[in-house]
Scaffold this active site. Sequence first.
Site, PDB file in Angstrom:
ATOM      1  N   ASN A   9      33.452  30.239  43.315  1.00 27.86           N
ATOM      2  CA  ASN A   9      33.792  30.082  41.898  1.00 27.86           C
ATOM      3  C   ASN A   9      35.011  29.176  41.823  1.00 27.86           C
ATOM      4  O   ASN A   9      36.118  29.583  42.176  1.00 27.86           O
ATOM      5  CB  ASN A   9      34.089  31.471  41.313  1.00 27.86           C
ATOM      6  N   LYS A  11      36.486  27.994  39.225  1.00 25.20           N
ATOM      7  CA  LYS A  11      37.341  28.190  38.048  1.00 25.20           C
ATOM      8  C   LYS A  11      37.671  26.817  37.421  1.00 25.20           C
ATOM      9  O   LYS A  11      36.844  25.920  37.483  1.00 25.20           O
ATOM     10  CB  LYS A  11      38.590  28.975  38.440  1.00 25.20           C
ATOM     11  N   HIS A  96      33.031  37.197  34.062  1.00 23.72           N
ATOM     12  CA  HIS A  96      34.147  37.191  35.011  1.00 23.72           C
ATOM     13  C   HIS A  96      35.379  37.831  34.359  1.00 23.72           C
ATOM     14  O   HIS A  96      35.601  37.682  33.158  1.00 23.72           O
ATOM     15  CB  HIS A  96      34.452  35.752  35.442  1.00 23.72           C
ATOM     16  N   GLU A  98      38.385  37.036  34.295  1.00 25.97           N
ATOM     17  CA  GLU A  98      39.277  36.118  33.572  1.00 25.97           C
ATOM     18  C   GLU A  98      38.741  35.842  32.177  1.00 25.97           C
ATOM     19  O   GLU A  98      39.505  35.626  31.230  1.00 25.97           O
ATOM     20  CB  GLU A  98      39.459  34.823  34.378  1.00 25.97           C
ATOM     21  N   GLU A 168      34.342  42.842  41.402  1.00 26.48           N
ATOM     22  CA  GLU A 168      35.612  42.150  41.614  1.00 26.48           C
ATOM     23  C   GLU A 168      36.739  42.980  41.012  1.00 26.48           C
ATOM     24  O   GLU A 168      37.025  42.869  39.813  1.00 26.48           O
ATOM     25  CB  GLU A 168      35.584  40.780  40.933  1.00 26.48           C
ATOM     26  N   GLY A 174      42.890  36.720  43.308  1.00 31.15           N
ATOM     27  CA  GLY A 174      43.969  35.740  43.372  1.00 31.15           C
ATOM     28  C   GLY A 174      45.311  36.342  43.787  1.00 31.15           C
ATOM     29  O   GLY A 174      46.345  35.698  43.656  1.00 31.15           O
ATOM     30  N   SER A 214      40.095  37.840  46.662  1.00 30.53           N
ATOM     31  CA  SER A 214      40.841  37.449  47.861  1.00 30.53           C
ATOM     32  C   SER A 214      40.000  37.470  49.141  1.00 30.53           C
ATOM     33  O   SER A 214      40.487  37.854  50.206  1.00 30.53           O
ATOM     34  CB  SER A 214      42.105  38.307  48.022  1.00 30.53           C
TER      35      SER A 214
HETATM   36  P1  PGA Z   1      39.875  34.871  44.537  1.00 31.88           P
HETATM   37  O1  PGA Z   1      38.973  34.871  43.212  1.00 31.88           O
HETATM   38  O2  PGA Z   1      38.934  34.748  45.715  1.00 31.88           O
HETATM   39  O3  PGA Z   1      40.783  33.670  44.396  1.00 31.88           O
HETATM   40  O4  PGA Z   1      40.630  36.165  44.563  1.00 31.88           O
HETATM   41  C1  PGA Z   1      37.747  35.550  43.177  1.00 31.88           C
HETATM   42  C2  PGA Z   1      37.102  35.385  41.810  1.00 31.88           C
HETATM   43  O5  PGA Z   1      37.832  35.368  40.810  1.00 31.88           O
HETATM   44  O6  PGA Z   1      35.874  35.266  41.696  1.00 31.88           O
END
Ligand code: PGA
Length: 254
Positions: A9, A11, A96, A98, A168, A174, A214
């Site tokens: 992803n 983003k 997601h 976010e 997630e 992140g 992560s």
């Molecule tokens: P990350 O993000 O691997 O940077 O923690 C995962 C995601 O948001 O899908």
Amino acid sequence: MRRPIIAGNWKMYKTISEALEFVRLFKPLVVASTHCEIVIAPVFTSIKAVSDRLEGSNVAVAAQDVAPEPGPGAFTGEVSASMVKDAGARWAIIGHSERRQFFSETDESVSMKTRVALGEGLLPIVCVGERLEDRDAGRAESVVEAQLAGGMRNLTASEASRIIVAYEPVWAIGTGRTATPETAQQMHSFIRSRIRAMFGDSVGESIRVLYGGSVKPDNIAALMDQADIDGALVGGASLEAESFAQIVNYKERR
Ligand code: PGA
């Protein structure tokens, strides 16, 4: 047997030329990787260019979202499922955290988007996951259960069987704080049991549940060892061809 999926992803990162440079470096690193499905999710404006460049390869493209309305129609700023499909996407990330956190995504809109994506023949990756305060308060499972029930409501078993769930935990995204393989496995097993209860044993057994938060080259193998973890949704570590290829090729890294 559930075929693993490793999805990146991106983003809101990468211009078109940066995305194509990634593809140039990445394709040869995974050309022999047949053990899993490989997916990358660029921003909308790069879907067409990236899909064209990946045509005939073993890497598929996902959109990071789709409009809740099938359209076409007067919905300024939205991009429909049929439009991302027209641009070359075959998958779509939906709900997601976010989007839930910053763009008012709700279980209701997740459910609408999932239906629209399925209607277009896209494979929806429906994201669920609890926040840290939910986990600390002992509500992790009930939060995820409600997200599953809300996001997948009104689906038939056959529709549900085409969905991929991504677990997630928000506190792991992140932050560098991955869930331990055991913590993730516990929730994955719970998710599978809820899917079984909602759509029957066969959908519960076959549905693929990805872990996200992560994921890095050095923790992917231990996560993939867990019985109910069928792949990963990778943010930060998918932005660089070498590190994402190492995650895809986790089997060689034991
Ligand atoms: P990350 O993000 O691997 O940077 O923690 C995962 C995601 O948001 O899908």
